[in-house]
Write an enzyme that holds these catalytic residues in place. Structure first.
Site, PDB file in Angstrom:
ATOM      1  N   ASP A 123       3.057   4.103   6.545  1.00  0.00           N
ATOM      2  CA  ASP A 123       2.205   3.951   7.723  1.00  0.00           C
ATOM      3  C   ASP A 123       2.949   3.393   8.921  1.00  0.00           C
ATOM      4  OD1 ASP A 123       2.519   1.273   6.611  1.00  0.00           O
ATOM      5  OD2 ASP A 123       1.018   0.673   8.089  1.00  0.00           O
ATOM      6  N   ILE A 183       9.678   2.809  -0.244  1.00  0.00           N
ATOM      7  CA  ILE A 183      10.992   2.782   0.399  1.00  0.00           C
ATOM      8  C   ILE A 183      11.731   1.489   0.111  1.00  0.00           C
ATOM      9  CG2 ILE A 183       9.995   1.980   2.598  1.00  0.00           C
ATOM     10  CD1 ILE A 183      12.093   3.719   4.034  1.00  0.00           C
ATOM     11  N   LEU A 184      13.010   1.614  -0.113  1.00  0.00           N
ATOM     12  CA  LEU A 184      13.893   0.468  -0.277  1.00  0.00           C
ATOM     13  C   LEU A 184      14.602   0.277   1.051  1.00  0.00           C
ATOM     14  CD1 LEU A 184      15.271  -1.638  -2.060  1.00  0.00           C
ATOM     15  CD2 LEU A 184      16.569   0.192  -3.122  1.00  0.00           C
ATOM     16  N   ASP A 185      14.252  -0.821   1.733  1.00  0.00           N
ATOM     17  CA  ASP A 185      14.753  -1.066   3.082  1.00  0.00           C
ATOM     18  C   ASP A 185      15.662  -2.298   3.017  1.00  0.00           C
ATOM     19  OD1 ASP A 185      14.707  -0.536   5.917  1.00  0.00           O
ATOM     20  OD2 ASP A 185      13.281  -2.156   6.176  1.00  0.00           O
ATOM     21  N   LYS A 229       0.811  -1.194   0.000  1.00  0.00           N
ATOM     22  CA  LYS A 229       0.000   0.000   0.000  1.00  0.00           C
ATOM     23  C   LYS A 229       0.858   1.263   0.000  1.00  0.00           C
ATOM     24  CE  LYS A 229      -3.219  -2.422   3.034  1.00  0.00           C
ATOM     25  NZ  LYS A 229      -3.716  -2.440   4.430  1.00  0.00           N
ATOM     26  N   LYS A 254      16.905   3.431   2.405  1.00  0.00           N
ATOM     27  CA  LYS A 254      17.553   3.259   3.710  1.00  0.00           C
ATOM     28  C   LYS A 254      18.664   2.238   3.509  1.00  0.00           C
ATOM     29  CE  LYS A 254      14.041   3.143   7.113  1.00  0.00           C
ATOM     30  NZ  LYS A 254      13.296   2.309   8.067  1.00  0.00           N
ATOM     31  N   LEU A 273      14.057  -6.879   0.116  1.00  0.00           N
ATOM     32  CA  LEU A 273      13.378  -8.157  -0.161  1.00  0.00           C
ATOM     33  C   LEU A 273      12.117  -7.972  -1.003  1.00  0.00           C
ATOM     34  CD1 LEU A 273      13.793  -9.884   3.334  1.00  0.00           C
ATOM     35  CD2 LEU A 273      14.992 -10.438   1.209  1.00  0.00           C
TER      36      LEU A 273
HETATM   37  P1  5GP Z   1      11.902  -4.110   2.309  1.00  0.00           P
HETATM   38  O1  5GP Z   1      12.479  -4.382   3.671  1.00  0.00           O
HETATM   39  O2  5GP Z   1      11.351  -5.348   1.700  1.00  0.00           O
HETATM   40  O3  5GP Z   1      12.890  -3.393   1.416  1.00  0.00           O
HETATM   41  O4  5GP Z   1      10.707  -3.105   2.531  1.00  0.00           O
HETATM   42  C1  5GP Z   1       9.468  -3.605   2.913  1.00  0.00           C
HETATM   43  C2  5GP Z   1       8.474  -2.563   3.209  1.00  0.00           C
HETATM   44  O5  5GP Z   1       8.663  -2.214   4.566  1.00  0.00           O
HETATM   45  C3  5GP Z   1       8.533  -1.247   2.479  1.00  0.00           C
HETATM   46  O6  5GP Z   1       7.944  -1.270   1.218  1.00  0.00           O
HETATM   47  C4  5GP Z   1       7.722  -0.395   3.430  1.00  0.00           C
HETATM   48  O7  5GP Z   1       6.351  -0.555   3.166  1.00  0.00           O
HETATM   49  C5  5GP Z   1       8.103  -0.981   4.783  1.00  0.00           C
HETATM   50  N1  5GP Z   1       9.096  -0.103   5.439  1.00  0.00           N
HETATM   51  C6  5GP Z   1      10.432  -0.199   5.468  1.00  0.00           C
HETATM   52  N2  5GP Z   1      10.967   0.816   6.168  1.00  0.00           N
HETATM   53  C7  5GP Z   1       9.931   1.569   6.583  1.00  0.00           C
HETATM   54  C8  5GP Z   1       9.820   2.778   7.351  1.00  0.00           C
HETATM   55  O8  5GP Z   1      10.782   3.418   7.804  1.00  0.00           O
HETATM   56  N3  5GP Z   1       8.544   3.240   7.578  1.00  0.00           N
HETATM   57  C9  5GP Z   1       7.437   2.594   7.105  1.00  0.00           C
HETATM   58  N4  5GP Z   1       6.254   3.137   7.378  1.00  0.00           N
HETATM   59  N5  5GP Z   1       7.514   1.477   6.367  1.00  0.00           N
HETATM   60  C10 5GP Z   1       8.739   0.975   6.116  1.00  0.00           C
END
Ligand code: 5GP
Ligand code: MG
Length: 183
Positions: A163, A105-107, A44, A135, A110
């Site tokens: 969110d 966001i790219l965290d 979302k 990030k 995965l």
């Molecule tokens: P991934 O860890 O797979 O790269 O990111 C997964 C998801 O985690 C992101 O698309 C986002 O929705 C959520 N996410 C990661 N970091 C944050 C953050 O700092 N704040 C929020 N609200 N969601 C995050």
């Protein structure tokens, strides 16, 4: 307000975000030129960013196909052991098409890794990634975005579509959610 935490002053204000979205739209419009492509928005969290980005593209005469995909992730013990599952697949054909994946966001990387793999498995010709935030410190696997709005430190951000427990998506600015309990 969520108990035990508070919101920081803006990390990026709405006008700063709009300015950056315009720059990203310039880059995307220049790179894709007149070629047809599809924007696939990752729900979302990506919905506000996608809405602004496609309207910035429209102002530059670029009118991509727009579709949506939803992933969920669970098993949050460590970043690299989380499972990413497909909740709702895109509804339009991707075979032979150029795709621009748009997410908040790219965290760990995965989610976008799974999304990219799925699109190539379905026969996409080319998949590029556009994220509002990166990030980098949290990356669990190698993954880079082709278009990045802002690089941020390891803080939990909300607003502009992002969110906490499905709240705060409506905030126009990007802010950090800070725990009141000392670490
Ligand atoms: P991934 O860890 O797979 O790269 O990111 C997964 C998801 O985690 C992101 O698309 C986002 O929705 C959520 N996410 C990661 N970091 C944050 C953050 O700092 N704040 C929020 N609200 N969601 C995050
Ligand atoms: Mg997301």
């Amino acid at each position: 307000m969520t108990t035990g935490s508070h919101l920081s002053p803006p990390l990026f204000t709405a006008p700063e975000i709009q300015q950056r979205v315009d720059c990203l739209a310039d880059d995307i419009a220049r790179d894709y030129g007149p070629a047809d492509f599809s924007v696939v928005s990752v729900l979302k969290g990506g919905f506000v960013f996608t809405a602004d980005l496609i309207r910035a593209l429209a102002r530059r005469g670029v009118h991509p196909v727009v579709d949506f995909v939803t992933f969920s992730s669970y098993g949050a013990s460590t970043v690299s052991s989380r499972n990413v599952t497909l909740e709702r697949e895109f509804s339009l054909p991707v075979t032979g098409r150029r795709i621009l994946l748009v997410d908040d966001i790219l965290d760990s990387g995965l989610t976008l890794n799974a999304a990219k793999k799925l699109l190539y498995d379905r026969g996409a010709l080319d998949v590029r990634v556009c994220v509002l935030l990166d990030k980098k410190a949290r990356r669990g696997i190698p993954m880079t975005a082709n278009y990045t709005g802002f690089h941020i430190d390891n803080v939990f951000v909300v607003g502009y579509g992002l969110d906490f427990d499905n709240r705060y998506r409506e905030l126009p600015d990007l802010v950090a959610l800070i725990s009141d309990t000392p670490a």
